[in-house]
Design an enzyme around this catalytic site. Structure first.
Site, short mmCIF file in Angstrom:
data_model
loop_
_atom_site.label_atom_id
_atom_site.label_comp_id
_atom_site.label_asym_id
_atom_site.label_seq_id
_atom_site.Cartn_x
_atom_site.Cartn_y
_atom_site.Cartn_z
N ASP A 348 0.83 -1.21 0.00
CA ASP A 348 0.00 0.00 0.00
C ASP A 348 0.86 1.26 0.00
O ASP A 348 0.65 2.18 -0.80
CB ASP A 348 -0.92 -0.01 1.22
CG ASP A 348 -2.15 0.87 1.04
OD1 ASP A 348 -2.53 1.12 -0.12
OD2 ASP A 348 -2.73 1.29 2.05
N ASP A 426 -9.02 -1.62 2.63
CA ASP A 426 -8.86 -1.08 3.98
C ASP A 426 -9.89 -1.66 4.94
O ASP A 426 -9.79 -1.45 6.15
CB ASP A 426 -8.99 0.45 3.95
CG ASP A 426 -7.93 1.09 3.07
OD1 ASP A 426 -6.81 0.55 3.02
OD2 ASP A 426 -8.21 2.11 2.42
#
Length: 533
Positions: A348, A426
């Site tokens: 990420d 997420d």
């Protein structure tokens, strides 16, 4: 103390959350008819009234000259009026100074190009401007002429926009509830499976459940490598692969929605009903549910580019997709959880923060893929806005985001809807750890669900810190940068304090042999092992 610090940060942010928005409103009226239009301005150069009642009203006129000088303009025609001129040939500041010299009270520059707030490197020139200066769409002025003719009265005002929008609270609620429900569902399925049988029966139940277990570090590395490869492929072949992902999401989300609704109805004890055709039995409840879920998915696919309301269906399908993913993908141990979450954290951060140094437009690969080819036109740092001058053809985007429109701008949205967004990853990535904690509670027969609840609280705090960091920095944040440490450290701390860190780290002794893909024989298991379904 940690909670107090977080609440303190949020309180300070709320108290200082009023900002002067670069989007403003042009209110045009004539008699009883009135209408609002989008304009953009640089509030530091030409501040506008914050309310409609506080704005001064002036007659609105348009002149044919570009107003780079005063030649050909009758001062009596523009004196005391709000003036509209076309964009081009000279700077905004030059036009404003000429309009000001001629006695105009306001200058609106009609544009056929993207509207960007006026800015300049020549501070001295702009410091001489005393009248409001803003840009508007030329198409909006043409529409105003058709509605009002030449008798137009104009007011300019810029209502302050809260830096913290209520949509952030809605997004926080969606993410936390989804993670908690997904983890609870995974634990409930584990308990049901364990109660249904032992030994070989459990293994058979697991095989029939459709759940997938990640039990090998090698498989985790392969899984993350595939994700990296897919992201890079999407970046280079976006226009082709976007439709593949839309089709996959439509099918997968419909199945996930069916699974969620069916589980709820089963829990409520809703009768399924059945009928037989040619010796084949069909469930009435399943047929009705399948029809509803497929219909919702088809409606989303057909209207997916409609901003005004389709986000509701996308979020519904996204929640179902995340719930089903969290319940289906099972991590076998905290060791596997740590490896997977750590790798995805690096993934990420790299694709958000590092890749902008290598891309041509300076936009990260993650943002480019998530928001589509027009990602470079999004807000940068919360300071600059770009408003299209003409209606834009909707760009296809991959359905990987939860979206909630800014509720503070719900009645305006003249310059285009603004959304708070959160990636499915997420929710899913920390959700897999929450699900493991929930199953571990089942394995150790924890009635207080200490691991599950502590991990959910850690996720909530991580999300709050993520949003606080986003608001304070004025830019989007890779949420896993905060969520992974919060959830991993909290879970490990709870296990350490309870003296169960070894068992928590290794999970159970249920493994799968690479060669045979069969569970280890009972003789190879420890006597005190707990065998999951």
């Amino acid at each position: 103390m940690d909670k107090a610090a977080i609440y303190g940060i949020l309180l300070v942010t709320v108290l200082t959350s009023q900002i002067n928005c670069q989007e403003a409103i042009l209110h045009i009226s004539s008699g009883s008819t009135e209408q609002d239009f989008c304009i953009v301005n640089n509030n530091s150069w030409t501040p506008l009234s914050k309310t409609l009642d506080g704005a001064v009203q002036y007659p609105l006129v348009m002149i044919s000259t570009l107003l780079c000088d005063s030649s050909g303009v009758d001062p009596a025609m523009v004196n005391g009026k709000a003036l509209v001129v076309m964009r081009g040939d000279c700077t905004f500041s030059q036009k404003a100074l000429v309009a000001q010299m001629l006695g105009a009270t306001t200058l609106l520059i009609a544009s056929n190009k993207t509207l960007v707030p006026p800015s300049t490197n020549n501070t001295q020139e702009y410091s001489q401007i005393r009248i409001p200066l803003a840009l508007m769409r030329y198409m909006d002025f043409l529409e105003a002429q058709q509605i009002f003719g030449n008798e137009m009265q104009a007011k300019l005002y810029a209502p302050p926009s809260p830096k913290i929008d209520a949509s952030i609270g809605v997004m926080l609620l969606i993410s936390v509830v989804t993670v908690a429900l997904g983890g609870y569902w995974s634990g409930a399925c584990e308990r049901e499976c364990l109660n249904s049988g032992t030994g070989g029966e459990s293994v058979g139940n697991k095989a029939n459940s459709g759940d997938v277990s990640l039990y090998s570090p090698l498989k985790v590395f392969i899984f993350v490598a595939i994700m990296c490869g897919m992201l890079i492929l999407m970046y280079y072949f976006y226009n082709i692969l976007v439709y593949v992902f839309i089709a996959i999401f439509s099918l997968a989300s419909a199945i996930a929605l069916f699974s969620c609704f069916d589980a709820v109805l089963e829990k409520l004890g809703c009768p399924s009903g059945s009928f037989t055709i040619s010796n084949h039995s069909f469930s009435v409840r399943s047929l009705i549910l399948a029809s509803v879920c497929i219909s919702i998915s088809v409606v989303w696919a057909f209207y997916r580019n409609e901003d005004r309301w389709i986000w509701i269906l996308q979020d519904l399908l996204g929640i179902a997709f995340c719930l089903n993913f969290i319940k289906t993908i099972q991590l076998s141990s905290f060791k596997i959880c740590t490896i997977l979450l750590s790798l995805l954290l690096v993934y990420d951060v790299f694709f958000v923060f590092i890749t902008p140094f290598f891309t041509k437009n300076g936009v990260s690969i993650m943002v480019q893929v998530a928001l589509g080819p027009d990602a470079s036109g999004q807000r940068t740092g919360g300071d600059t806005v770009e408003v299209p001058a003409w209606p834009q053809t909707s760009t296809e985007t991959i359905p990987v985001l939860m979206r909630v429109p800014w509720l503070s701008a719900w009645t305006q949205n003249l310059c285009g809807m603004q959304f708070s967004i959160l990636g499915y990853g997420d929710i899913i990535v920390p959700g897999l750890l929450v699900a493991y904690c929930s199953r571990f509670d089942v394995w150790i027969n924890s009635t207080k669900k200490i691991y599950f609840l502590s991990c959910c609280i850690a996720y909530l705090l991580g999300m709050m810190v993520t949003f606080a960091a986003m608001l304070l920095s004025g830019m989007g944040q890779p949420a896993l940068l905060y969520l992974v440490p919060f959830t991993l450290i909290t879970s490990a701390t709870v296990a350490g304090c309870r003296g169960e860190i070894k068992q928590f780290w290794t999970g159970t002794s249920y493994e799968v042999l690479e060669s045979s893909q069969e569970p280890l024989s009972p003789e190879m298991r420890t006597d005190n092992s707990v065998e999951p379904c």
